[in-house]
Design an enzyme around this catalytic site. Structure first.
Site: not given
Ligand code: GAR
Length: 201
Positions: A15, A111, A179
């Site tokens: 992200n 989220h 994605e």
């Molecule tokens: C993502 O899917 C984000 O939405 C989730 O963790 C992942 C992080 O991925 N966040 C949560 O669950 C917060 N409650 P990333 O480090 O590759 O962005």
């Protein structure tokens, strides 16, 4: 002046990458990332930030005697960098009311579900997708919202739905939600809020 943004991360940082790319491509034109802060020194997100030439900081809970000390260290960095908008992008640590009230409408979070489903304490990362599949919902998605004292309870900014398919595993679903939803709505929300902050001045 562009809105000064700090991105808080804990893991892979896809992200964060989406925000970096959106800044480069001009989808984000009212804000600039000035700091990436991690609560995990092994987070690959830190490498992504360094590659993009962004200053990185690590604050570890185990080096702090209390939540207040942990948050105090975050605040010191945010103030030093003149941060106006905090983006939680896979930041796996809940912030106290003491912290969130200091930054009212200045913290946003992504989220991986359609809030109010599969959210709140204990719902993070892959667990969210496991819960969605176990429940049997046919549609899930992602939400970007303002952060207040209630975990995943602040005002919703953007949401995008994603279809669940036969044979989905939590890992497959997580990838599709990222994605199709997260990497699209998080940069758009960052731009929206950054533009709003600039107008206030
Ligand atoms: C993502 O899917 C984000 O939405 C989730 O963790 C992942 C992080 O991925 N966040 C949560 O669950 C917060 N409650 P990333 O480090 O590759 O962005």
């Amino acid at each position: 002046m562009l809105t000064r943004i700090a991105v808080l991360v804990s893991g892979g940082g896809t992200n964060l990458q989406a925000i970096i790319d959106a800044q480069k491509s001009g989808i984000i034109k009212n804000g600039e990332i000035v700091a990436v802060i991690s609560n995990n020194s092994g987070a690959y997100a830190l490498e992504r930030a360094k590659k993009a030439g962004i200053d990185t900081y690590t604050v570890l809970k185990k080096d702090c005697a209390s939540q207040a000390e942990f948050e105090g260290k975050l605040v010191d960095i945010l103030e030093k960098c003149g941060v106006q908008l905090i983006v939680l992008a896979g930041f796996m640590s809940i912030l106290s009311e003491n912290f969130t009230s200091k930054y009212d409408k200045r913290i946003i979070n992504v989220h991986p579900s359609l809030i109010p489903s599969f959210c709140g304490k204990g719902y993070y990362g892959l667990k969210v997708h496991e819960a969605a599949l176990e429940y049997g919902v046919k549609v899930t998605g992602a939400t970007v919202h303002f952060v207040n004292e209630i975990p995943d309870g602040g005002e919703i900014i953007l949401q995008k739905s994603v279809a669940i398919k036969k044979g989905d595993t939590p890992e497959i679903l997580q990838k599709r939600v990222m994605e199709q939803a997260e990497w699209k709505i998080l940069p758009r929300a960052v731009e929206l809020v950054s533009a709003g902050i600039r107008k206030e001045k």
